[in-house]
Design a protein around this motif. Sequence first.
Motif: not given
Length: 176
Positions: A9, A11, A14-15, A78-80, A83-84
């Motif tokens: 990935e 970051k 954006g993720y 919004n929250q990493q 998103a992960r």
Amino acid sequence: MTHHVFVDETKERGYLMVAAAVPPRQLAPTRRALRSLTLPGQRRIHFKKERDSRRREIVSALLSSGIQATVFDAALINQQLDAREACVRAVFGSAVEAGAARLVFERDDSLATWDGNLLRELLRKREGCRVPVFELLRAHEEPLLAVPDVLAWCWAKGEDWKLRVRPIVADVRKLP
């Protein structure tokens, strides 16, 4: 035997997570090619740290590899960690649907327990179905983890680099 999927990935901007599917017949030749591109003293190719001329050389080598990748774009989440999670779930589902034999994520030591728990949960939900073997490995343990690293970096960097790897990127999925 079906393909093996390698995942990394970024970051930046954006993720996003990239899943690169390598056909079995291309596993050994692509590993050899990536090892040959690793400079003396390097444990692995880390695209972020390479010069642009080396980046172009590495991308060129990948273009003839037969690898196809999917970009999972979670930039709208919004929250990493959310998103992960969305990306891991999407990558896992995609690998199961495609009949992947192996699913290898680049190990992030700070998230290894979390990743492992999520993947085991996903496996339990698919009990009785054909699912890929999953592994969390460090980039130096599996040379093919350089592939999603390269693609994620290029995709996040913008149009010029994105165009260079576009022939490898078969699909882009916006999440959620």
